[in-house]
Design a protein around this motif. Structure first.
Motif, PDB file in Angstrom:
ATOM      1  N   ALA A 189      -5.478  25.914  36.549  1.00 41.94           N
ATOM      2  CA  ALA A 189      -4.868  27.253  36.264  1.00 41.94           C
ATOM      3  C   ALA A 189      -3.367  26.979  36.516  1.00 41.94           C
ATOM      4  CB  ALA A 189      -5.302  28.269  37.666  1.00 41.94           C
ATOM      5  N   GLN A 190      -2.998  26.103  37.086  1.00 47.50           N
ATOM      6  CA  GLN A 190      -1.384  25.988  37.221  1.00 47.50           C
ATOM      7  C   GLN A 190      -0.992  25.112  35.900  1.00 47.50           C
ATOM      8  OE1 GLN A 190       0.273  24.587  41.037  1.00 47.50           O
ATOM      9  NE2 GLN A 190      -1.732  24.247  41.654  1.00 47.50           N
ATOM     10  N   ALA A 191      -2.003  24.694  35.336  1.00 48.79           N
ATOM     11  CA  ALA A 191      -1.505  24.244  33.745  1.00 48.79           C
ATOM     12  C   ALA A 191      -1.572  25.165  32.717  1.00 48.79           C
ATOM     13  CB  ALA A 191      -2.271  22.888  33.566  1.00 48.79           C
ATOM     14  N   GLY A 192      -2.203  26.542  33.235  1.00 42.93           N
ATOM     15  CA  GLY A 192      -1.987  27.612  32.081  1.00 42.93           C
ATOM     16  C   GLY A 192      -3.300  27.949  31.276  1.00 42.93           C
ATOM     17  N   TYR A 193      -4.401  27.267  31.901  1.00 40.83           N
ATOM     18  CA  TYR A 193      -5.685  27.629  31.363  1.00 40.83           C
ATOM     19  C   TYR A 193      -6.287  28.933  32.003  1.00 40.83           C
ATOM     20  CZ  TYR A 193      -5.420  22.802  29.358  1.00 40.83           C
ATOM     21  OH  TYR A 193      -5.066  21.638  28.762  1.00 40.83           O
ATOM     22  N   ALA A 194      -6.901  29.803  31.006  1.00 44.22           N
ATOM     23  CA  ALA A 194      -7.133  30.989  31.665  1.00 44.22           C
ATOM     24  C   ALA A 194      -7.925  31.509  30.218  1.00 44.22           C
ATOM     25  CB  ALA A 194      -6.176  31.947  31.955  1.00 44.22           C
ATOM     26  N   THR A 195      -8.919  32.466  30.514  1.00 47.45           N
ATOM     27  CA  THR A 195      -9.504  33.096  29.411  1.00 47.45           C
ATOM     28  C   THR A 195      -8.824  34.661  29.155  1.00 47.45           C
ATOM     29  OG1 THR A 195     -11.102  34.619  30.608  1.00 47.45           O
ATOM     30  CG2 THR A 195     -11.706  32.347  30.268  1.00 47.45           C
ATOM     31  N   GLY A 196      -9.169  35.200  28.059  1.00 49.19           N
ATOM     32  CA  GLY A 196      -8.442  36.421  27.466  1.00 49.19           C
ATOM     33  C   GLY A 196      -9.015  37.457  28.447  1.00 49.19           C
ATOM     34  N   ALA A 197     -10.329  37.277  29.193  1.00 48.73           N
ATOM     35  CA  ALA A 197     -10.835  38.297  30.191  1.00 48.73           C
ATOM     36  C   ALA A 197     -10.217  38.419  31.055  1.00 48.73           C
ATOM     37  CB  ALA A 197     -12.205  37.733  30.254  1.00 48.73           C
ATOM     38  N   SER A 198      -9.283  37.406  31.738  1.00 48.83           N
ATOM     39  CA  SER A 198      -8.687  37.488  32.909  1.00 48.83           C
ATOM     40  C   SER A 198      -7.632  38.306  32.936  1.00 48.83           C
ATOM     41  CB  SER A 198      -8.115  36.137  33.217  1.00 48.83           C
ATOM     42  OG  SER A 198      -7.339  36.133  34.499  1.00 48.83           O
ATOM     43  N   ALA A 199      -6.884  38.557  31.756  1.00 54.00           N
ATOM     44  CA  ALA A 199      -5.821  39.634  31.657  1.00 54.00           C
ATOM     45  C   ALA A 199      -6.470  40.844  31.425  1.00 54.00           C
ATOM     46  CB  ALA A 199      -4.980  38.947  30.234  1.00 54.00           C
ATOM     47  N   ARG A 200      -7.607  41.012  30.464  1.00 52.87           N
ATOM     48  CA  ARG A 200      -8.216  42.358  30.502  1.00 52.87           C
ATOM     49  C   ARG A 200      -8.625  42.935  31.807  1.00 52.87           C
ATOM     50  NH1 ARG A 200     -10.548  39.503  26.005  1.00 52.87           N
ATOM     51  NH2 ARG A 200     -12.635  39.463  26.891  1.00 52.87           N
TER      52      ARG A 200
END
Length: 346
Positions: free
Chosen positions: A263-274
Motif C-alpha cells: 500500500a505504501q508503494a502505491g498499489y490499490a484498486t480503483g474500487a478503493s477510491a470509489r
C-alpha cells in the motif's frame, strides 16, 4: 489456442468489480419493499449478505449469489476463490450451505476449453470441501471471464444472524487479514512474490464456516462478511443496520503480511477510491491519516473474513476459539458505541 492471462481479459477482478455502494443504493432506490412478504425475514432492507425465507418454525432457507471476473491468472485458483467467496454469504447468516449452482460467462473464442474446465474444477473443489454439490448452473458466451455460484443454505430462526442486530457495547471481531485488493493490484503489475501469492490464495480459499458455529452462541449478536466495500463499508452497513455508531481501532486491524508495504508503494484498486467517495462522509478518520492506510481501510476484500458483533465478556474467548478453528489473524478490532450511526477510526 494461445495461452492468455485471465486477468488480462478482465477490466476488474474479484470483489473489486462490485458497484460502488452509492451506485447500488441509487439503482435499488425504487424497488418495492420486500417485507410485504411476511415469510421473507431478510431482504434488501439492510444490505445483508443473503436473502432468508422462513419455511416453518424450525427452518429457514438462505439464498445468495456471487460472481466476478478473475483476480488471478491460475484458472483453478480463480474457481476456488470465487466459490469460497460465494459460499461465505451463507456462513455470514449463521447458516449451513446445502448446494450450489454454477454461474459461468466465458469468452470462448479467447480461452481454451481446458482452462474453463479448470475454473469449474476449482469451484467443485471448494464445494466438496464445504460438503455440498454443484447441482447445476447456467453458462453464456461473454466478452470477459465471469464465474461464481448461487448458493442455498439452511438455518433455524433462532440461529439466524443478521448484520443489523449489533447491540450497544458489543465488541467487534474480524476473522481474516485485510489487503486482498492491494495484493490483486500488485498481481496485475507483476509485483507480488510467490510467498505473497500463496498467502493471498490461502486466505481467499479459507471457508468462513466458523459462522455456522458462531450462530450457536447467543452472545454473538450480528455477523457480516467483509468483501467488496472494504472494512469501512461493511462496518458502516453494520452501523446503519443497528442504527448506532461503531469505533474501529486502527492498530488492531489484522493485515496480510505485505499489505502495508504494498500500500505504501502505491498499489490499490480503483474500487478503493470509489468506495471512499461513496461512504466517506459517514466515516470519521484520525487527523493526518496516511493515504496508504486509507487505501487499506477501503480495500475491496475478495472472500474476506467475518465481522462479528458480540457481548463484551465473550470477545476474548471467541477470538481464541476462532483462531484455534484455523483463522490465525482473528482479532478484536473495535466496539459498538451506540449514539448516532457512523464509523469512527481511532
Amino acid at each position: 489456442m494461445t495461452e492468455t492471462r485471465l486477468t488480462a481479459l478482465a477490466h476488474g477482478g474479484g470483489c473489486g468489480c462490485k458497484l460502488a455502494p452509492s451506485v447500488l443504493r441509487e439503482l435499488l432506490a425504487d424497488q418495492p419493499v420486500a417485507q410485504a412478504f411476511p415469510q421473507l425475514l431478510v431482504g434488501t432492507e439492510t444490505a445483508d449478505d443473503a436473502a432468508v425465507w422462513q419455511i416453518d418454525d424450525k427452518t429457514c432457507v438462505i439464498a445468495t449469489t456471487d460472481f466476478f471476473m478473475p483476480m488471478v491468472d491460475d484458472p483453478r485458483d480463480f474457481g476456488r476463490i470465487a466459490a469460497t467467496n460465494a459460499i461465505s454469504d451463507v456462513y455470514a447468516m449463521g447458516g449451513r450451505p446445502i448446494m450450489a449452482l454454477a454461474i459461468l460467462g466465458m469468452p470462448i473464442d479467447k480461452l481454451a476449453p481446458e482452462t474453463i474446465r479448470e475454473i469449474l474444477a476449482g469451484g467443485r473443489d471448494i464445494c466438496a470441501e464445504a460438503g455440498i454439490p454443484v447441482a447445476g448452473g447456467h453458462s453464456i458466451d461473454a466478452p470477459e471471464p465471469i464465474y461464481g455460484l448461487a448458493v442455498i443454505g439452511l438455518v433455524s430462526p433462532e440461529k439466524l444472524r443478521r448484520n443489523s442486530a449489533a447491540q450497544s457495547g458489543d465488541r467487534l471481531i474480524l476473522t481474516k487479514g485485510l489487503g486482498v485488493g492491494i495484493y490483486s493490484a500488485a498481481i496485475k503489475k507483476g509485483a507480488l512474490d510467490r510467498a505473497g501469492y500463496a498467502e493471498m490464495v490461502a486466505s481467499t480459499t479459507l471457508l468462513n464456516r466458523i459462522g455456522t458455529s458462531l450462530s450457536d452462541n447467543p452472545q454473538v449478536h450480528a455477523i457480516t462478511d467483509v468483501t467488496g466495500f472494504g472494512i469501512l463499508g461493511h462496518a458502516l452497513e453494520l452501523s446503519r443496520g443497528a442504527g448506532m455508531g461503531l469505533r474501529l481501532n486502527l492498530a488492531e486491524l489484522p493485515l496480510l503480511a505485505q499489505t502495508a508495504e504494498l500500500a505504501q508503494a502505491g498499489y490499490a484498486t480503483g474500487a478503493s477510491a470509489r468506495n471512499w467517495a461513496a461512504y466517506g462522509a459517514d466515516v470519521t478518520l484520525p487527523k493526518d491519516l496516511p493515504e496508504w492506510q486509507l487505501k487499506v481501510l477501503t480495500d475491496p476484500q475478495t472472500s474476506g473474513g467475518l465481522l462479528i458483533s458480540c457481548a463484551p465478556d465473550a470477545a476474548p474467548r471467541l477470538v481464541k476459539t476462532i483462531r484455534e478453528a484455523g483463522y490465525p489473524l482473528a482479532a478484536e478490532v473495535g466496539e459498538v458505541t451506540g449514539g448516532a450511526q457512523g464509523v469512527t477510526l481511532v
